[in-house]
Scaffold this motif. Structure first.
Motif, PDB file in Angstrom:
ATOM      1  N   ARG A 179      25.241 -46.367 -27.131  1.00 17.06           N
ATOM      2  CA  ARG A 179      24.126 -47.311 -27.285  1.00 17.06           C
ATOM      3  C   ARG A 179      24.346 -48.244 -28.463  1.00 17.06           C
ATOM      4  O   ARG A 179      23.751 -49.332 -28.526  1.00 17.06           O
ATOM      5  CB  ARG A 179      22.821 -46.540 -27.485  1.00 17.06           C
ATOM      6  N   ALA A 180      25.165 -47.805 -29.428  1.00 16.28           N
ATOM      7  CA  ALA A 180      25.545 -48.629 -30.586  1.00 16.28           C
ATOM      8  C   ALA A 180      24.338 -49.198 -31.327  1.00 16.28           C
ATOM      9  O   ALA A 180      24.356 -50.348 -31.774  1.00 16.28           O
ATOM     10  CB  ALA A 180      26.492 -49.749 -30.149  1.00 16.28           C
ATOM     11  N   GLU A 181      23.273 -48.388 -31.452  1.00 15.85           N
ATOM     12  CA  GLU A 181      22.127 -48.823 -32.259  1.00 15.85           C
ATOM     13  C   GLU A 181      22.524 -48.758 -33.730  1.00 15.85           C
ATOM     14  O   GLU A 181      23.279 -47.869 -34.141  1.00 15.85           O
ATOM     15  CB  GLU A 181      20.926 -47.919 -31.984  1.00 15.85           C
ATOM     16  N   PRO A 182      22.020 -49.660 -34.570  1.00 16.79           N
ATOM     17  CA  PRO A 182      22.484 -49.742 -35.962  1.00 16.79           C
ATOM     18  C   PRO A 182      22.429 -48.427 -36.724  1.00 16.79           C
ATOM     19  O   PRO A 182      23.425 -47.995 -37.305  1.00 16.79           O
ATOM     20  CB  PRO A 182      21.552 -50.792 -36.573  1.00 16.79           C
ATOM     21  N   GLU A 191      43.214 -30.359 -18.096  1.00 13.35           N
ATOM     22  CA  GLU A 191      43.746 -31.623 -18.597  1.00 13.35           C
ATOM     23  C   GLU A 191      42.954 -32.798 -18.032  1.00 13.35           C
ATOM     24  O   GLU A 191      42.636 -33.760 -18.741  1.00 13.35           O
ATOM     25  CB  GLU A 191      45.220 -31.737 -18.216  1.00 13.35           C
ATOM     26  N   ALA A 192      42.615 -32.697 -16.759  1.00 16.10           N
ATOM     27  CA  ALA A 192      41.839 -33.776 -16.141  1.00 16.10           C
ATOM     28  C   ALA A 192      40.423 -33.821 -16.702  1.00 16.10           C
ATOM     29  O   ALA A 192      39.850 -34.902 -16.899  1.00 16.10           O
ATOM     30  CB  ALA A 192      41.801 -33.569 -14.625  1.00 16.10           C
ATOM     31  N   ALA A 193      39.865 -32.637 -16.976  1.00 11.00           N
ATOM     32  CA  ALA A 193      38.486 -32.581 -17.461  1.00 11.00           C
ATOM     33  C   ALA A 193      38.340 -33.236 -18.822  1.00 11.00           C
ATOM     34  O   ALA A 193      37.408 -34.025 -19.054  1.00 11.00           O
ATOM     35  CB  ALA A 193      38.025 -31.120 -17.520  1.00 11.00           C
ATOM     36  N   ILE A 194      39.243 -32.968 -19.758  1.00 12.98           N
ATOM     37  CA  ILE A 194      39.104 -33.563 -21.094  1.00 12.98           C
ATOM     38  C   ILE A 194      39.467 -35.048 -21.042  1.00 12.98           C
ATOM     39  O   ILE A 194      38.896 -35.866 -21.779  1.00 12.98           O
ATOM     40  CB  ILE A 194      39.970 -32.810 -22.129  1.00 12.98           C
ATOM     41  N   ALA A 195      40.380 -35.413 -20.133  1.00  7.45           N
ATOM     42  CA  ALA A 195      40.716 -36.837 -19.991  1.00  7.45           C
ATOM     43  C   ALA A 195      39.550 -37.628 -19.421  1.00  7.45           C
ATOM     44  O   ALA A 195      39.389 -38.820 -19.711  1.00  7.45           O
ATOM     45  CB  ALA A 195      41.947 -36.991 -19.095  1.00  7.45           C
ATOM     46  N   ALA A 196      38.709 -36.974 -18.615  1.00  7.95           N
ATOM     47  CA  ALA A 196      37.537 -37.663 -18.069  1.00  7.95           C
ATOM     48  C   ALA A 196      36.509 -37.960 -19.147  1.00  7.95           C
ATOM     49  O   ALA A 196      35.760 -38.940 -19.063  1.00  7.95           O
ATOM     50  CB  ALA A 196      36.909 -36.818 -16.960  1.00  7.95           C
ATOM     51  N   VAL A 197      36.468 -37.135 -20.187  1.00  9.53           N
ATOM     52  CA  VAL A 197      35.511 -37.333 -21.279  1.00  9.53           C
ATOM     53  C   VAL A 197      36.051 -38.303 -22.319  1.00  9.53           C
ATOM     54  O   VAL A 197      35.316 -39.145 -22.834  1.00  9.53           O
ATOM     55  CB  VAL A 197      35.172 -35.967 -21.930  1.00  9.53           C
ATOM     56  N   TRP A 198      37.333 -38.212 -22.617  1.00  9.83           N
ATOM     57  CA  TRP A 198      37.921 -39.046 -23.672  1.00  9.83           C
ATOM     58  C   TRP A 198      39.229 -39.635 -23.170  1.00  9.83           C
ATOM     59  O   TRP A 198      40.192 -38.929 -22.933  1.00  9.83           O
ATOM     60  CB  TRP A 198      38.149 -38.215 -24.918  1.00  9.83           C
ATOM     61  N   ALA A 221      37.931 -47.745 -25.650  1.00  5.03           N
ATOM     62  CA  ALA A 221      37.872 -49.210 -25.785  1.00  5.03           C
ATOM     63  C   ALA A 221      36.451 -49.719 -25.584  1.00  5.03           C
ATOM     64  O   ALA A 221      35.985 -50.618 -26.309  1.00  5.03           O
ATOM     65  CB  ALA A 221      38.822 -49.849 -24.772  1.00  5.03           C
ATOM     66  N   ALA A 222      35.745 -49.167 -24.593  1.00  9.33           N
ATOM     67  CA  ALA A 222      34.372 -49.605 -24.330  1.00  9.33           C
ATOM     68  C   ALA A 222      33.454 -49.285 -25.506  1.00  9.33           C
ATOM     69  O   ALA A 222      32.629 -50.120 -25.920  1.00  9.33           O
ATOM     70  CB  ALA A 222      33.855 -48.938 -23.055  1.00  9.33           C
ATOM     71  N   LEU A 223      33.595 -48.107 -26.064  1.00  7.78           N
ATOM     72  CA  LEU A 223      32.774 -47.733 -27.217  1.00  7.78           C
ATOM     73  C   LEU A 223      33.108 -48.614 -28.409  1.00  7.78           C
ATOM     74  O   LEU A 223      32.216 -49.085 -29.130  1.00  7.78           O
ATOM     75  CB  LEU A 223      32.996 -46.260 -27.555  1.00  7.78           C
ATOM     76  N   GLY A 224      34.394 -48.838 -28.633  1.00 10.03           N
ATOM     77  CA  GLY A 224      34.801 -49.701 -29.738  1.00 10.03           C
ATOM     78  C   GLY A 224      34.253 -51.103 -29.588  1.00 10.03           C
ATOM     79  O   GLY A 224      33.819 -51.736 -30.561  1.00 10.03           O
ATOM     80  N   TRP A 249      33.913 -47.115 -36.386  1.00  9.76           N
ATOM     81  CA  TRP A 249      34.359 -46.636 -35.071  1.00  9.76           C
ATOM     82  C   TRP A 249      35.769 -46.053 -35.156  1.00  9.76           C
ATOM     83  O   TRP A 249      36.074 -45.038 -34.525  1.00  9.76           O
ATOM     84  CB  TRP A 249      34.329 -47.749 -34.024  1.00  9.76           C
ATOM     85  N   GLN A 250      36.636 -46.662 -35.933  1.00 13.91           N
ATOM     86  CA  GLN A 250      37.989 -46.131 -36.066  1.00 13.91           C
ATOM     87  C   GLN A 250      37.978 -44.716 -36.631  1.00 13.91           C
ATOM     88  O   GLN A 250      38.741 -43.849 -36.192  1.00 13.91           O
ATOM     89  CB  GLN A 250      38.824 -47.061 -36.960  1.00 13.91           C
ATOM     90  N   ARG A 251      37.077 -44.480 -37.584  1.00 15.81           N
ATOM     91  CA  ARG A 251      36.965 -43.127 -38.141  1.00 15.81           C
ATOM     92  C   ARG A 251      36.399 -42.154 -37.107  1.00 15.81           C
ATOM     93  O   ARG A 251      36.822 -41.008 -37.025  1.00 15.81           O
ATOM     94  CB  ARG A 251      36.098 -43.147 -39.399  1.00 15.81           C
TER      95      ARG A 251
END
Length: 973
Positions: free
Chosen positions: A458-461, A368-375, A381-384, A399-401
């Motif tokens: 990286r959010a490159e276009p 549970e901790a391992a998957i929570a560390a990834v997502w 929020a940072a990625l969004g 991003w929502q999709r």
């Protein structure tokens, strides 16, 4: 004028080499009756040759049922044991019956699901149908639940069986004889539904009672366990099977719930000694015992499935599975609450369990901790935020999709981890080993997700628009629940130092795969090239095979086709030598599409496909890989001019896709686009347009309205409009595709260049030659900038420019540009390739226009030879070259020489699925050659009249020119 868009994705001796077998001659065998008598009287004769059915060698007789005998057999091609059912003669005593049984078996062979026994092959032997299938070592459910058992264990096992039935229903198969004996649980713990012996693909069922010559009254007194007079075992059959003979997914549901009820409660719900009593009992509602540990929610599911009215049952077996899942989940939730209550002395303290540190060494808590560390919400929020500030159109919606897909993936990961934890508590060495492998597989998947999210951050276009596909391309988590596949995987190196080095390189390869998912294949290839060098110093062939596979895929992405073929073949043999079947199969699938499709070497490509099929079946690899193989085969068959066979492969791929537990919008859209491409090959642009509209629906649902994937589908829709003569619609569609690409990527992106190529082709057909030339030149500039000089798309733009220059009368420039395109094609494909032959035909046409008839004829002959060598003598493109040669020779006043190519062209074009306009053209050429050479004026007159009628129906604007020639030659119309 227009480039058709295709999806990218050794002969039988290769498969023989792969399996380590040699061909054996026919072996004599006793008849079935003589063999049974002799075996029962004297036992097996060790000197008697082994009995064979097809390629299978029979080992021992396992049993006999109403449908036929079952044997254990040896499959020499795949070097393993199989179960082989030989259907009784009275079940296949006519051509119609045999054809039905074979269709049924073929439908089963297309179904790949972990809870359905795998069917490998079917055929006939001495007039009897045989079916070769997976040999399952285990017990049936009657035996498994013969002693004491909990209701939960029963529901869990039967829930898996329900999944198998649901998968069969999804491809149009009805079981018709579901009962505990027809479900087995293997030594690997996997549940499999088997013996679809009375199943029927389709809706052509006829009640068997009349055909068996059994009176209705006799049937009513038949013993309830008898099978064969009716289709199914009467004790488990639904009421409608007795009254109307109707069978459906809901009659299977009734049989399923009958078997589940019997196992849960120890008796059947309807008490009867014969069919008459059973039919009367069905009129009453089923009831459960007053005292039972089975939860009421489970009872409600079973009783609903036993309703006499089919419409009152569940709408599908998928709904049954979902209901049982809810029953199991609800009980777990209640048990967890009770356990927590005990820990807190009966009063739950809010936050106590959450605040407490995880127990040391508990893999479930650590998971549970391992998957929570990834997502987690912070990372999301940072990625969004990064997407929202990228300046890319619709980035927030995209991003929502993406986030929704990651939610689904991590949710499935958590459920898989919980199941693996439960499995890890089972005693037994193999069970513990499988649990460890499942955990390792889930850990790898988590790492793949983590690296992919790092790249997307990286959010490159360009990367933003690849995000949804990047998550869709993550490793499927279903493989982590496949015990058989996990146990067959290549083990880690025994040497600890080697193991550490291998793990380090594999971790970096994960980063490269993440770059590829995000569309950054060139960067990924640079990284993999470094890893290949490092891996050469590590003594572990499976690792080298994995890296060669990844490098080959990246080389295909970056149009380095010759290098990719070499790399993938090296990786294939390294994988075969080291027993890394999945890597070998993936390399073979990639080689099939590359060599057979892009490089147009059909026979070699089919050899690679055969090798991939053998590996996929032998190693029980995923249905997704089997779908990918069918797409590769379809690609090469399209290049080979066999659209009907390509359509068959894609139809089978679609059946397999729809049989999957969940159909992804992206996969469905991709297959529909490829089916549309085949429809265009078949000269069916209207059908292609319908398929692309469906694909567009899937693409818009997955990506939104302004996504480049929608633009790609629109380009293909433009192609369908172009080929159906709807030029203005084609132009508007190409322009919309260009607009979407520009909005997403800017004005000089390759996808803008692709759309402009379609715009140019349509303007050319509309007679707006100067505008067409400008569109082509802009497309060429974009392609050169991003793809380099030596790329097939650059050659395509040059070819289109040359054709338009010729139309404008600029023949010297056209010839120069055509030769330039030919140089690029030779650099990419070598000296023998269909695209080079097409280039030669363009040069022949330019020489012909320039009055250089001898040179033109020689170029056309070279094109005929190249098409024939690369595509085969029956390919439609051979007819194009022959027709061009005949036209050149006629214009050079050599009608006798034109006879042979003109006749061959007509013969090719009048075979399967002829295009009326092309047939009319060939009739005209041969008619002209016969008339001008004076060989056979009657045949010539007949051909010329047929040609005129064909043009009048298909291209009326050409008739005036034909009439003028006929009048000049004195040919009566």
């Amino acid at each position: 004028m227009i480039e058709l868009e295709t999806e990218s994705g050794m002969a039988d001796t290769m498969a023989a080499k792969l399996a380590g077998v040699t061909q054996a001659g026919d072996e004599a065998s006793l008849s079935d009756a003589r063999h049974r008598v002799r075996a029962s009287l004297f036992g097996e004769d060790p000197n008697r040759p082994k009995r064979t059915i097809g390629r299978f060698t029979l080992l021992q007789r396992l049993g006999e049922g109403a449908m036929g005998e079952v044997f254990a057999a040896h499959d020499p091609e795949l070097a393993r044991k199989v179960a082989l059912k030989l259907v009784h003669r009275d079940r296949s005593d006519s051509e119609a019956a045999r054809a039905r049984l074979l269709r049924e078996a073929q439908a089963m062979a297309r179904l790949s699901h972990p809870n359905v026994v795998t069917v490998y092959e079917s055929g006939t032997h001495e007039g009897r149908v045989f079916i070769a299938m997976e040999l399952v070592a285990g017990v049936d459910l009657r035996t498994l639940f013969g002693g004491e058992h909990t209701w939960r264990r029963v529901v869990e096992v039967y829930r898996d069986a329900a999944r198998g039935l649901a998968a069969a229903h999804a491809v149009g198969l009805i079981h018709r004889d579901f009962k505990p004996e027809n479900v087995m649980i293997g030594e690997d713990g996997r549940v499999r539904v088997l013996d679809f012996g009375v199943a029927r693909a389709g809706d052509d069922w006829v009640p068997a009672s009349d055909s068996q010559g059994t009176a209705r009254g006799d049937l009513l007194t038949h013993e309830l366990t008898h099978t064969g007079v009716l289709l199914g075992t009467p004790a488990y059959m639904a009421p409608e099977q007795f009254t109307t003979g109707e069978t459906s997914a809901r009659s299977d549901q009734f049989s399923y719930c009958m078997a589940l009820y019997e196992c849960l409660y120890g008796r059947r719900p309807f008490v009867a000694d014969n069919l008459r009593e059973l039919m009367e009992a069905h009129r009453a509602e089923a009831r459960v015992p007053a005292r039972s540990e089975v939860p009421r929610a489970v009872a409600a599911v079973v009783l609903r499935g036993l309703k006499a009215d089919p419409s009152a049952r569940f709408p599908s077996m998928d709904a049954v599975v979902a209901a049982l899942d809810r029953c199991l989940a609800e009980r777990r939730r209640r048990q967890r609450q009770l356990a927590l209550g005990g820990l807190t002395g009966g009063a739950l303290i809010a936050g106590y369990v959450v605040a407490a540190p995880p127990l040391a060494g508990d893999p479930c808590v650590a998971g549970e901790a391992a998957i929570a560390a990834v997502w987690n919400p912070e990372r999301a929020a940072a990625l969004g935020e990064g997407f929202s500030h990228s300046g890319t159109t619709d980035a927030v919606k995209i991003w929502q999709r993406i986030a929704a897909r990651v939610d689904d993936y991590t949710g499935a990961w958590a459920r898989g981890h919980a199941d693996a934890c439960e499995a890890g508590k089972i005693t037994g060495e193999q069970a513990r080993r499988v649990a460890e492998l499942r955990m390792a597989c889930l850990s790898d998947a988590r790492r793949e997700l983590d690296e992919t999210l790092k790249v997307l951050a990286r959010a490159e276009p360009g990367m933003i628009f690849r995000g949804v596909q990047a998550i869709a391309d993550l490793p499927p988590l279903a493989r982590c629940a496949d015990s058989e596949a996990l146990l067959a995987a290549v083990p880690v190196p025994a040497d600890p130092q080697v193991a550490v080095a291998v793990e380090a390189i594999r971790a970096r390869a994960t980063e490269a795969r993440a770059l590829r998912r995000a569309g950054l294949s060139a960067r990924a290839l640079d990284e993999v090239a470094r890893l290949v060098v490092e891996a050469a110093a590590v003594d572990h062939a499976p690792l080298r095979a994995e890296l060669d596979l990844l490098a080959g895929q990246l080389e295909i992405d970056t149009a380095r086709f010759d290098a990719a073929a070499t790399t993938l073949e090296r990786g294939f043999w390294s994988a075969v030598d080291s027993g890394h079947d999945e890597v070998a199969a993936r390399a073979a699938v990639a080689l099939a599409g590359l060599v057979g499709g892009r490089q147009a070497a059909l026979e070699v490509g089919l050899g690679w496909a055969r090798a991939a099929e053998a590996l996929i079946r032998r190693a029980h690899l995923s249905s997704a890989l089997a779908v990918a193989l069918r797409r590769s085969k379809a690609q090469m068959l399209r290049v080979a001019g066999q659209p009907e066979r390509a359509r068959g492969e894609l139809d089978a791929a679609m059946v397999a896709l729809r049989a999957a537990p969940e159909v992804d919008e992206l996969d469905a859209a991709a297959l529909l686009r490829e089916l549309a491409g085949v429809a265009l090959d078949q000269g069916k642009p209207e059908e292609a347009a319908e398929l692309i509209e469906q694909a567009l629906g899937h693409a818009r649902a997955a990506f939104g309205e302004q996504h480049p994937e929608v633009g790609r589908a629109l380009r293909l829709l433009g192609n369908s409009f172009y080929f159906s003569g709807r030029r203005e619609e084609a132009l508007r569609t190409y322009e919309e595709a260009r607009r979407i690409a520009e909005l997403a990527h800017g004005p000089d992106h390759p996808e803008v260049g692709d759309a402009l190529n379609g715009v140019g082709a349509t303007l050319d057909e509309l007679g707006r030659d100067d505008e067409a030339l400008a569109a082509y030149e802009t497309s060429l500039a974009i392609r050169r900038k991003h793809l380099g000089e030596n790329h097939p798309d650059v050659a395509g733009s040059l070819g289109n420019i040359a054709v338009t220059l010729a139309k404008l009368g600029r023949h010297a420039e056209a010839e120069r540009v055509t030769r330039q395109a030919g140089s690029i094609l030779r650099a990419v494909h070598g000296e023998q390739h269909p695209e080079i032959a097409t280039n030669l035909l363009h040069l022949a046409n330019l020489a012909h226009v320039g009055g250089r008839h001898a040179e033109a004829a020689e170029l056309a002959r070279e094109a005929v030879a190249m098409f024939t060598a690369s595509l085969g003598p029956e390919h439609p493109d051979v007819a194009y070259a022959l027709s061009a040669l005949a036209f050149i020779l006629l214009d050079a006043n050599e009608p006798l020489a034109a006879l042979e190519p003109a006749r061959r062209a007509l013969a090719l074009r009048t075979r399967a699925n002829p295009d009326p306009l092309l047939v009319a053209e060939s009739q005209l050429r041969l008619g002209e050659a016969l008339w001008l050479s004076g060989q056979d004026r009657d045949e010539a007159r007949e051909l010329l009249r047929a040609a005129r009628a064909g043009y009048a129906a298909q291209a009326a604007d050409r008739v005036a020119g034909i009439d003028k020639w006929l009048n000049e030659q004195g040919v009566e119309k």
